[in-house]
Design an enzyme around this catalytic site. Structure first.
Site, short mmCIF file in Angstrom:
data_model
loop_
_atom_site.label_atom_id
_atom_site.label_comp_id
_atom_site.label_asym_id
_atom_site.label_seq_id
_atom_site.Cartn_x
_atom_site.Cartn_y
_atom_site.Cartn_z
N MET A 128 0.82 -1.20 0.00
CA MET A 128 0.00 0.00 0.00
C MET A 128 0.87 1.27 0.00
O MET A 128 0.67 2.17 -0.81
CB MET A 128 -0.94 0.00 1.21
CG MET A 128 -1.87 1.19 1.32
SD MET A 128 -3.16 0.95 2.55
CE MET A 128 -2.22 0.65 4.04
N PRO A 131 6.69 5.63 -1.97
CA PRO A 131 7.73 6.58 -1.57
C PRO A 131 7.22 7.98 -1.27
O PRO A 131 7.76 8.67 -0.40
CB PRO A 131 8.69 6.57 -2.77
CG PRO A 131 8.52 5.20 -3.36
CD PRO A 131 7.05 4.88 -3.19
N PRO A 244 -9.95 -1.53 11.86
CA PRO A 244 -10.10 -1.86 13.28
C PRO A 244 -9.30 -3.09 13.72
O PRO A 244 -8.54 -3.03 14.70
CB PRO A 244 -11.61 -2.08 13.43
CG PRO A 244 -12.20 -1.18 12.39
CD PRO A 244 -11.27 -1.29 11.22
N GLU A 246 -6.81 -4.48 12.15
CA GLU A 246 -5.39 -4.28 11.89
C GLU A 246 -4.75 -3.39 12.96
O GLU A 246 -3.64 -3.65 13.43
CB GLU A 246 -5.19 -3.67 10.51
CG GLU A 246 -5.52 -4.62 9.37
CD GLU A 246 -5.45 -3.94 8.02
OE1 GLU A 246 -4.82 -2.87 7.91
OE2 GLU A 246 -6.04 -4.47 7.06
N ARG A 272 20.51 -9.17 39.74
CA ARG A 272 21.69 -8.30 39.63
C ARG A 272 21.98 -7.62 40.97
O ARG A 272 21.08 -7.08 41.62
CB ARG A 272 21.43 -7.24 38.57
CG ARG A 272 22.53 -6.19 38.43
CD ARG A 272 23.75 -6.73 37.76
NE ARG A 272 24.67 -5.65 37.41
CZ ARG A 272 25.85 -5.84 36.88
NH1 ARG A 272 26.26 -7.07 36.60
NH2 ARG A 272 26.63 -4.81 36.59
N GLN A 340 16.42 0.97 31.10
CA GLN A 340 17.31 1.78 31.94
C GLN A 340 17.82 1.00 33.15
O GLN A 340 18.95 1.19 33.60
CB GLN A 340 16.58 3.04 32.40
CG GLN A 340 17.43 4.02 33.17
CD GLN A 340 18.45 4.73 32.28
OE1 GLN A 340 18.34 4.70 31.06
NE2 GLN A 340 19.43 5.37 32.90
N GLY A 344 24.26 -0.56 31.12
CA GLY A 344 24.90 -0.75 29.82
C GLY A 344 24.45 -2.00 29.10
O GLY A 344 24.41 -2.03 27.86
N GLY A 367 0.56 1.43 10.46
CA GLY A 367 -0.84 1.20 10.81
C GLY A 367 -1.60 2.48 11.13
O GLY A 367 -2.73 2.43 11.64
N GLU A 371 0.00 10.63 15.29
CA GLU A 371 -0.62 11.91 14.95
C GLU A 371 -1.93 11.72 14.20
O GLU A 371 -2.92 12.42 14.47
CB GLU A 371 0.36 12.75 14.11
CG GLU A 371 1.59 13.22 14.87
CD GLU A 371 2.61 12.12 15.12
OE1 GLU A 371 3.43 12.29 16.04
OE2 GLU A 371 2.58 11.08 14.40
#
Length: 390
Positions: A128, A131, A244, A246, A272, A340, A344, A367, A371
């Site tokens: 769909m 460019p 909907p 999708e 840890r 976070q 590392g 999808g 915005e």
């Protein structure tokens, strides 16, 4: 997929979730690193999933599918995320493409394509995006010119999931650019020995490396008129009609990723040690995980509500737009906070949390971007009596 408090989670869905998890642990997880290097999953994997009934679960049994609902496919996608596999290829193959064919195809078209897709013998794609067009679907330029009993398709497509490996591609093309949306049609291109069809390149993405994303060219590709889905010019309405289910795909995979991120971070924080004690003993770490776990719980409740509405035929465009926007944004936030806590190590690609982080970013784009979703939602809030203008 946990089933606490879910009215829709029947024994059938729960059994499928268990089966999918067990199958993926054997058939997929050991191969993920190689798939990420080659940017696609092995054909043998598709065939194996088809053999085990994990492809096209929502396609009616008479057309070779599992005879279930789209939610069965959602359950499989959830399992993929939890197994550390990008679900993008399966989203398109299991949900997007087959549901266009089941909804708008003729019986002959269903017989031709759906059994092969359900078996994993034919991989599906939807072409769909172009460019020069993204969210403005009505502005597509790929042309489908009628020539007797055929259509001749010319144009270019980009960001096409499964594009380099697909056997069956639904191509959105216009028969009359002046008509914009009313001139768009959907045409099924079978790529095997298809003259004029080419894969220009497989794109290098930020994440989701297990799935290929390609640029495609159609240079005077001739397809029979019998390969058109629905009526000529009805393509835009068909594209909108499938949105909907999708867009809820994003909510499904985002929720799985959020829950997976919290699980990974919680385990790591307990294992840890830093400054002589487990990370989880640090108040800040506990608070971070407490907030993320709460977000995950709220997300699950919202998703369950959306799935229940979908199964009842009551999932409206506004609600699914809210879900698509909110889940995509929340996924990025929660996965980032969980990463976070790994320090590392969280930035290393070999760690699942890093892969979740890279994969999450695209959810706000495809999808329907965040915005666009807010624009859709916002239109429902405008009071016509006040005469608001864009």
């Amino acid at each position: 997929m946990t089933d606490q408090g879910r009215a829709w989670m029947t024994d059938d869905y729960a059994a499928l979730a268990t089966t999918a998890a067990a199958v993926l642990a054997v058939e997929a997880s050991p191969h993920v690193d190689r798939w990420r290097e080659q940017h696609h999953m092995d054909r043998e994997f598709w065939l194996r999933l088809g053999e085990l009934g994990l492809l096209c679960c929502g396609v009616p049994a008479q057309w070779g599918g599992g005879g279930g609902t789209v939610v069965h496919d959602y359950v499989v996608l959830d399992a993929l995320v939890r197994a550390g596999i990008s679900p993008a290829s399966m989203q398109v193959h299991n949900v997007v493409v087959p549901h266009y064919i089941t909804s708008y195809g003729t019986d002959e078209q269903k017989r031709r394509w759906l059994p092969r897709m359900a078996a994993g013998d034919a991989i599906g794609a939807l072409a769909m995006t172009e460019p020069d067009t993204g969210s403005d679907v009505q502005a597509i330029r790929t042309r489908a010119r009628r020539d007797g009993d055929s259509y001749v398709i010319s144009g270019a497509k980009t960001f096409i999931t499964n594009g380099s490996v697909a056997d069956v591609i639904i191509v959105a093309a216009t028969t009359d650019p002046a008509l914009r949306g009313r001139g768009i049609g959907l045409f099924v291109v079978e790529t095997a020995q298809c003259q004029g069809f080419s894969v220009d390149r497989v794109l290098k993405k930020l994440g989701q490396h297990e799935s290929d994303t390609a640029e495609l060219s159609f240079d005077e590709v001739r397809v029979a008129a019998a390969n058109r889905l629905g009526e000529e010019g009805a393509g835009f309405a068909m594209l909108m009609g499938q949105l909907p289910a999708e867009r809820l795909l994003v909510a499904v995979t985002a929720t799985a990723a959020i829950e997976r991120a919290v699980e990974l971070a919680t385990r790591y924080a307990n294992e840890r040690h830093a400054f002589g004690k487990p990370l989880i003993a640090q108040q800040h770490v506990k608070f971070e995980l407490a907030e993320c776990a709460t977000h995950a719980r709220v997300a699950r409740v919202f998703l369950d509500s959306c799935i229940a509405k979908l199964l009842a035929g009551e999932l409206d465009e506004t609600t699914v737009s809210m879900a698509k926007w909110w889940f995509a944004e929340l996924e990025g936030q929660v996965v980032d906070r969980c990463l976070q806590l790994f320090g590392g190590y969280g930035y290393m690609d070999e760690f699942p949390i890093a892969r979740l982080y890279a994969a999450a970013r695209a959810q706000r784009i495809y999808g329907g971007s965040s915005e666009i979703m807010k624009e859709v939602i916002g239109r429902t809030l405008v009071d016509p009596a006040r005469g608001a203008t864009a």
